[in-house]
Structures are given as C-alpha cells and as structure tokens.
Design an enzyme around this catalytic site. Sequence first.
Site, PDB file in Angstrom:
ATOM      1  N   ASP A 268      26.419  39.504 -14.758  1.00 25.68           N
ATOM      2  CA  ASP A 268      26.272  38.064 -14.986  1.00 25.68           C
ATOM      3  C   ASP A 268      27.230  37.309 -14.062  1.00 25.68           C
ATOM      4  O   ASP A 268      26.828  36.395 -13.344  1.00 25.68           O
ATOM      5  CB  ASP A 268      26.547  37.737 -16.457  1.00 25.68           C
ATOM      6  CG  ASP A 268      25.653  38.548 -17.385  1.00 25.68           C
ATOM      7  OD1 ASP A 268      24.458  38.225 -17.473  1.00 25.68           O
ATOM      8  OD2 ASP A 268      26.137  39.524 -17.975  1.00 25.68           O
TER       9      ASP A 268
ATOM     10  N   GLU B 257      21.385  44.159 -11.915  1.00 25.51           N
ATOM     11  CA  GLU B 257      20.645  43.181 -11.107  1.00 25.51           C
ATOM     12  C   GLU B 257      21.263  42.965  -9.722  1.00 25.51           C
ATOM     13  O   GLU B 257      20.584  43.066  -8.708  1.00 25.51           O
ATOM     14  CB  GLU B 257      20.595  41.844 -11.856  1.00 25.51           C
ATOM     15  CG  GLU B 257      19.891  40.767 -11.062  1.00 25.51           C
ATOM     16  CD  GLU B 257      19.411  39.594 -11.884  1.00 25.51           C
ATOM     17  OE1 GLU B 257      19.017  39.796 -13.053  1.00 25.51           O
ATOM     18  OE2 GLU B 257      19.410  38.470 -11.359  1.00 25.51           O
TER      19      GLU B 257
HETATM   20  O1  TRH Z   1      27.422  45.632 -14.080  1.00 27.16           O
HETATM   21  P1  TRH Z   1      25.947  45.554 -14.213  1.00 27.16           P
HETATM   22  O2  TRH Z   1      25.311  46.562 -15.024  1.00 27.16           O
HETATM   23  O3  TRH Z   1      25.611  44.136 -14.733  1.00 27.16           O
HETATM   24  C1  TRH Z   1      24.544  43.555 -15.449  1.00 27.16           C
HETATM   25  C2  TRH Z   1      25.015  43.190 -16.810  1.00 27.16           C
HETATM   26  O4  TRH Z   1      25.005  44.341 -17.623  1.00 27.16           O
HETATM   27  C3  TRH Z   1      24.144  42.155 -17.400  1.00 27.16           C
HETATM   28  O5  TRH Z   1      24.469  41.846 -18.731  1.00 27.16           O
HETATM   29  C4  TRH Z   1      22.723  42.561 -17.291  1.00 27.16           C
HETATM   30  O6  TRH Z   1      21.958  41.537 -17.727  1.00 27.16           O
HETATM   31  C5  TRH Z   1      22.407  42.844 -15.855  1.00 27.16           C
HETATM   32  O7  TRH Z   1      23.246  43.880 -15.355  1.00 27.16           O
HETATM   33  C6  TRH Z   1      20.981  43.195 -15.627  1.00 27.16           C
HETATM   34  O8  TRH Z   1      25.268  45.639 -12.736  1.00 27.16           O
HETATM   35  P2  TRH Z   1      25.143  44.614 -11.540  1.00 27.16           P
HETATM   36  O9  TRH Z   1      24.171  43.539 -11.892  1.00 27.16           O
HETATM   37  O10 TRH Z   1      24.850  45.378 -10.357  1.00 27.16           O
HETATM   38  O11 TRH Z   1      26.576  43.958 -11.402  1.00 27.16           O
HETATM   39  C7  TRH Z   1      27.673  44.611 -10.851  1.00 27.16           C
HETATM   40  C8  TRH Z   1      28.486  43.647 -10.018  1.00 27.16           C
HETATM   41  O12 TRH Z   1      29.746  44.224  -9.689  1.00 27.16           O
HETATM   42  C9  TRH Z   1      27.811  43.285  -8.713  1.00 27.16           C
HETATM   43  O13 TRH Z   1      28.018  41.919  -8.433  1.00 27.16           O
HETATM   44  C10 TRH Z   1      28.545  44.129  -7.685  1.00 27.16           C
HETATM   45  C11 TRH Z   1      29.923  44.148  -8.268  1.00 27.16           C
HETATM   46  N1  TRH Z   1      30.768  45.268  -7.847  1.00 27.16           N
HETATM   47  C12 TRH Z   1      31.886  45.018  -7.054  1.00 27.16           C
HETATM   48  O14 TRH Z   1      32.127  43.859  -6.689  1.00 27.16           O
HETATM   49  N2  TRH Z   1      32.704  46.055  -6.715  1.00 27.16           N
HETATM   50  C13 TRH Z   1      32.456  47.334  -7.106  1.00 27.16           C
HETATM   51  O15 TRH Z   1      33.239  48.240  -6.762  1.00 27.16           O
HETATM   52  C14 TRH Z   1      31.274  47.586  -7.886  1.00 27.16           C
HETATM   53  C15 TRH Z   1      30.956  48.988  -8.313  1.00 27.16           C
HETATM   54  C16 TRH Z   1      30.468  46.533  -8.248  1.00 27.16           C
END
Ligand code: TRH
Length: 368
Positions: free
Chosen positions: A32, A262
């Site tokens: 999010d 996402e």
């Molecule tokens: O963390 P996620 O699973 O997030 C979400 C939430 O669970 C949310 O509630 C749900 O609705 C949605 O998924 C579908 O996965 P996501 O979306 O990939 O988000 C991870 C974020 O973290 C993304 O912006 C990338 C960032 N990130 C970093 O900046 N550095 C890192 O080392 C990693 C592993 C990720």
Amino acid sequence: MPDALAESASPEQSPDTMSWDIFCRVIDNYGDLGVCLRLARDLARRGEQARLWCDDLSPLAWMQPEAVPGLSCRPWDESLGAAPGDVVVETFGCELPAPFVAAMAARSVRPAWINLEYLSAESYVERSHGLKSPQFSGPGAGLDKWFFYPGFNDRTGGLIREPGLLDAVTAHHGDAWRAARGWGRRPGERVLSLFAYPQAPLAPLLEALGPGWLLLLCPGAAQSAVPALLRDGQRALALPHLTQDGYDQLLWSCDLNLVRGEDSFVRAQWAGQPMLWQIYFQDDGAHGPKLEAFLDAALAGAEGRWATNWRALSRAWNGLGPWTPACAEALRERPAAVAQARAWRAELAAQVDLTSRLQAFARRASGA
Ligand code: TRH
C-alpha cells in the site's frame, strides 16, 4: 457531464502544476505504501506538489531514505487540520478523515476526489474505471468521487512507469551492480530474486529449478527457510531491505524474479526478465480468477507449449495447481520465457503510463 472520464491521456497533455494529497492506510506488508510512494514521487518529479499522508511511514526509512524535492511525507493524523490541495487521492478504499473531507467540500474550487483502486487484469476494471460516485450525505455531500483503476490496457488507468525508466533498465549493468554489493554470480550460475509470502511452496520450487542457481532472498520467511532446502548446485544469500530504487535494480539484474502483491509485480514486468508472481492470498478465493486474468493477458502472444507450462508453474507457485514436470520444463525453456517477458513489456510500454493518465483525469474531474 458524463458519468465516466475514462478516455486515456496523451503523454504530452501535461496539465499545469497541481497540488496533490495522497492518502494511504497500511493494511499489511509494504504494497500500500509502496504504490503510494511510487505515485507521489513520480508526480513530484514531474513538477507537481505532492503530500503523502500515511498511518505508518516507518518503512520509508528503507524504501525512500532520501528527501524528494516536491514530495512531503506526513503522518495521517496531521491531515486533520490541513487545507486540501487541488487533487485528493484516496488509495485502495482507505476512508479519508471526515474533517479533511469537510474542508474539501468547503473549498471554493472543489478538489478532484479520486479513489485509486487495486490493480487487476479482470474485465470489471474496464467497466468500473472512470466512474463517478456523487456524495449525497456526510461531510462530503455535494462532492463527486471518481474511480480510477490501474490496468494493462488503454481502457484502464495503466501502470506507473516513470519517464526514462526503460532506458535506465536497458543501460543497467546488472552483473557489475550485484557484484559491487557482494552478490555476484559464479561462472555459469543463473541468479534469481525471491520476494515471497510465508506460505510460498519453496521446496518444490527449488526442486523444479535444478542446479546452477544463486538465490537472492529478500527479507521475509524465505531467508530462514531456504538454506535448509537448497539442493546440489544451488546457493542462497540473504539481502537487507533495499531502497525502492535499489530493489528495482535488483530486478533488472536477475535472470528470474519471484515477486508478490502489486508493486513488485509491476516493477518485475518493467524489468523485462521472466517473472513469477505470488498473488496476495484472499480467503474468499478471489485471487484465483485474478491470477488467471493476468496470465490470459500476459501469455496471449506466447508459444503454445511453453505458455501452457508457465501457466502450470504459476498456478503451482500459488497453491492453485499441482507441481508437475511441466513446471520444471517451463523454467528450463529460458529463451521462450525471455521472449515473452520482452514482448509483454513492449506491449505495456506502448501505452500511456498511469501518472500521465491520472494527471489528465484529475484535470477533467476538477473541470480545470
Ligand atoms: O509487500 P506486499 O505483499 O504488499 C501488498 C500488501 O500486502 C497489500 O496489503 C496488498 O493489498 C498488496 O500487496 C496486493 O508486495 P508489494 O506490493 O510488492 O510491495 C512491496 C513494496 O516493497 C514494493 O514497493 C517494493 C518495496 N521493496 C523495497 O523497497 N525494498 C525491498 O528490499 C523489497 C523486498 C521491497
């Protein structure tokens, strides 16, 4: 005034500078905030004034430790006495604070009120994108709320793609970037990044991969589980949390990316490398059709046998199908996987990006 504002913008249709308030409530994990940060930062870098209001800003310490000119990240509660800007983005159905909505209604020029929804390739997105919801009661009575759905075609809100992103991907020296951080590959090794939910079926994945892989493990349950599951010819390294920019570069540098949720899912598509998506699990099973809709879109132009195998692998990785020899076969056929990733990226890159569409949409919604 029509009830839908869904026609897409052309990128050169840049509106005058506007001020944006983006509201984010963290449900769980990082997506999010990750999506909201990505949008707010993109707006700021295009010259807009952006404020990001969030009830948990703590992950910014690693996602975005440096200040971005034009972007201000503030605790949710501080919005209560704030004067609304020209555009208010309510993300993922988070409910705006009532005093802020009342201030929106009291503004002489009403702000454009946009509800940014979750990304999906399902067909309801095209039907719902751009619809208006007039507010008849409560502090926002008299205002219109507009629905904006990200998506994978021109009938939706598109995907965030910052200016110059694909040039940066192409110019990136992935091996050197990784080696400089101590994550270099050995001769003949392939490299994958793994960002997964705790229920990921790691053991069958490692079996299907076979030898010759370096696994770069993002923070999460996999870091403790994988070492005991490694097979001959595989090794793994645990990574710290990277900045969002650093995580992007990790994706660009790997031969295969396992992503989730996402935002990482979208970024892996821009990386143009084979990508396996672990979809966010929903108790009512809604994630099953959502996964199939994406696979239908992304694999539409791919080779028959490989596409069938990759679909089987995607289902198995999500617990929606069995692990069969087809899964390992899909992973072995790298040329087909790379060709699909590049063709799909090119199809997406031919479309106007989300931020450009949202800027034009907000301008139309506010009647400016
Ligand atoms: O963390 P996620 O699973 O997030 C979400 C939430 O669970 C949310 O509630 C749900 O609705 C949605 O998924 C579908 O996965 P996501 O979306 O990939 O988000 C991870 C974020 O973290 C993304 O912006 C990338 C960032 N990130 C970093 O900046 N550095 C890192 O080392 C990693 C592993 C990720």
